[in-house]
Design an enzyme around this catalytic site. Structure first.
Site, PDB file in Angstrom:
ATOM      1  N   LYS A  54       0.849  -1.205   0.000  1.00 28.72           N
ATOM      2  CA  LYS A  54       0.000   0.000   0.000  1.00 28.72           C
ATOM      3  C   LYS A  54       0.882   1.251   0.000  1.00 28.72           C
ATOM      4  O   LYS A  54       0.611   2.216  -0.706  1.00 28.72           O
ATOM      5  CB  LYS A  54      -0.930  -0.020   1.220  1.00 28.72           C
ATOM      6  CG  LYS A  54      -2.026  -1.089   1.108  1.00 28.72           C
ATOM      7  CD  LYS A  54      -2.790  -1.292   2.414  1.00 28.72           C
ATOM      8  CE  LYS A  54      -3.769  -2.457   2.288  1.00 28.72           C
ATOM      9  NZ  LYS A  54      -4.491  -2.760   3.541  1.00 28.72           N
ATOM     10  N   GLN A  98      -4.382  -1.749   9.877  1.00 34.11           N
ATOM     11  CA  GLN A  98      -4.322  -3.068   9.243  1.00 34.11           C
ATOM     12  C   GLN A  98      -4.868  -4.135  10.194  1.00 34.11           C
ATOM     13  O   GLN A  98      -4.478  -4.203  11.361  1.00 34.11           O
ATOM     14  CB  GLN A  98      -2.874  -3.374   8.824  1.00 34.11           C
ATOM     15  CG  GLN A  98      -2.717  -4.623   7.977  1.00 34.11           C
ATOM     16  CD  GLN A  98      -3.367  -4.526   6.590  1.00 34.11           C
ATOM     17  OE1 GLN A  98      -3.485  -3.444   6.019  1.00 34.11           O
ATOM     18  NE2 GLN A  98      -3.801  -5.646   6.057  1.00 34.11           N
ATOM     19  N   ASP A 121     -10.936   2.592   4.394  1.00 27.76           N
ATOM     20  CA  ASP A 121     -11.276   1.160   4.307  1.00 27.76           C
ATOM     21  C   ASP A 121     -12.794   0.960   4.208  1.00 27.76           C
ATOM     22  O   ASP A 121     -13.247  -0.121   3.824  1.00 27.76           O
ATOM     23  CB  ASP A 121     -10.803   0.429   5.569  1.00 27.76           C
ATOM     24  CG  ASP A 121      -9.429  -0.208   5.412  1.00 27.76           C
ATOM     25  OD1 ASP A 121      -9.074  -0.588   4.280  1.00 27.76           O
ATOM     26  OD2 ASP A 121      -8.732  -0.337   6.429  1.00 27.76           O
TER      27      ASP A 121
HETATM   28  N1  GUN Z   1      -6.783  -6.988   6.442  1.00 25.09           N
HETATM   29  C1  GUN Z   1      -7.168  -7.713   5.375  1.00 25.09           C
HETATM   30  N2  GUN Z   1      -7.755  -6.916   4.454  1.00 25.09           N
HETATM   31  C2  GUN Z   1      -7.739  -5.673   4.961  1.00 25.09           C
HETATM   32  C3  GUN Z   1      -8.173  -4.421   4.474  1.00 25.09           C
HETATM   33  O1  GUN Z   1      -8.744  -4.281   3.387  1.00 25.09           O
HETATM   34  N3  GUN Z   1      -7.954  -3.352   5.278  1.00 25.09           N
HETATM   35  C4  GUN Z   1      -7.369  -3.473   6.494  1.00 25.09           C
HETATM   36  N4  GUN Z   1      -7.232  -2.367   7.227  1.00 25.09           N
HETATM   37  N5  GUN Z   1      -6.949  -4.623   6.974  1.00 25.09           N
HETATM   38  C5  GUN Z   1      -7.119  -5.712   6.206  1.00 25.09           C
END
Ligand code: GUN
Length: 299
Positions: A54, A98, A121
């Site tokens: 990311k 995350q 998100d």
């Molecule tokens: N863990 C797995 N997928 C995601 C996501 O799309 N966002 C976040 N913050 N954590 C994750």
């Protein structure tokens, strides 16, 4: 029939280039550079890899990116206080914590602590509710469901009136994907572990989205000829030679003889999720106070 592949890598690259151009234009016109903060707690290797990807994607698109790494034993209080700081930071437009988080932390409390206007998100209950209501210009659509809809749009397949079947009801993928399909006037069925005679549902699907986390779960006999099949699964399997590889929830070789369109794994939905996260961060920056009028920002 041999299914046409839906090339998520190519589509995601185009979206990322678009975000880069628009972010540069925003910075020229307003002096604001969209900024994303990612909070990583602990040392789960998969989470660390996702956050790294990311960050790299942000940098390539010219967005500001900040990664806050916290030790695995971080208390909930400490994490909440970091989130509160980011909420107040005008240089940060998008915040993601995350997941999963270590067990001493209440994930729901953390998700609720993120300012809904920075919740790129789309996990905050306020934004989930807006997605449920179809208020899509006022919310952040979670990245994977948003990416799935974008892939479907790229095929040109008509969603209005289509029979759409979603396998899986998770809060992050299955449920929001079903809602987005419903808002496009598809007739939507959500199947899950309690569904009886699964194939009777999947065989009616013009659009089939598989998000169950089981390698090769969808076989050719479950697919309507000509259907559009979106494979959300990312499963690591080990072949006889001991080498690990990634496979989806769909038996690709079998289903490509039946489907009309099919996403590969890797290279289908996966690359789209980061592209959609960048779009959400750009949208958050545009909607930030002082950038421009709210109505203009939503265009
Ligand atoms: N863990 C797995 N997928 C995601 C996501 O799309 N966002 C976040 N913050 N954590 C994750």
């Amino acid at each position: 029939m041999t299914a046409r592949p839906i090339d998520g890598r190519e589509i995601a690259a185009r979206i990322r280039a678009g975000v880069a151009a628009e972010a540069a234009a925003l910075e020229r016109s307003s002096g604001i550079r969209p900024g994303l903060a990612a909070v990583l707690v602990g040392d789960d290797p998969a989470s660390a890899t996702y956050v790294k990807m990311k960050r790299k994607a942000c940098e390539e698109a010219g967005l500001a990116s900040r990664v806050i790494r916290l030790p695995a034993e971080t208390s909930q209080e400490e994490l909440l206080s970091r989130v509160t700081e980011l909420n107040a930071d005008p240089g940060i437009h998008g915040i993601l914590v995350q997941l999963p988080l270590p067990t001493q932390i209440d994930e729901r409390a953390v998700v609720r602590a993120v300012d809904p206007d920075k919740d790129v998100d789309g996990f905050h209950p306020l934004n989930v509710g807006r997605v449920a209501l179809g208020e899509l210009d006022e919310t952040f659509v979670p990245a994977t469901p948003a990416g799935i809809l974008r892939l479907l749009d790229e095929t040109g397949v008509e969603l209005r009136g289509a029979e759409a079947v979603v396998l899986g009801r998770s809060a992050i993928v299955g449920l929001p994907t079903a809602l987005l399909l419903l808002h496009r006037s598809a007739t939507v069925t959500i199947c899950h572990s309690g569904t009886r005679d699964l194939a009777s549902h999947t065989r009616r699907a013009d659009v089939l989205v598989a998000a169950v986390g089981k390698p090769g779960f969808v076989t050719a006999a479950m697919v309507k000829p000509g259907a559009t099949v979106i494979d959300v699964g990312i499963n690591r399997v080990t072949d006889g030679d001991g080498k690990p590889r990634l496979v989806g929830d769909v038996d690709f070789d079998q289903v490509s003889n039946v489907a009309g369109w099919l996403t590969p794994v890797p290279g289908g939905v996966g690359p789209m999720t980061i592209a959609m996260l960048l779009e959400n961060t750009l949208a958050a920056a545009r909607r930030a106070p002082g950038v421009m009028g709210a109505a203009e920002a939503r265009r």
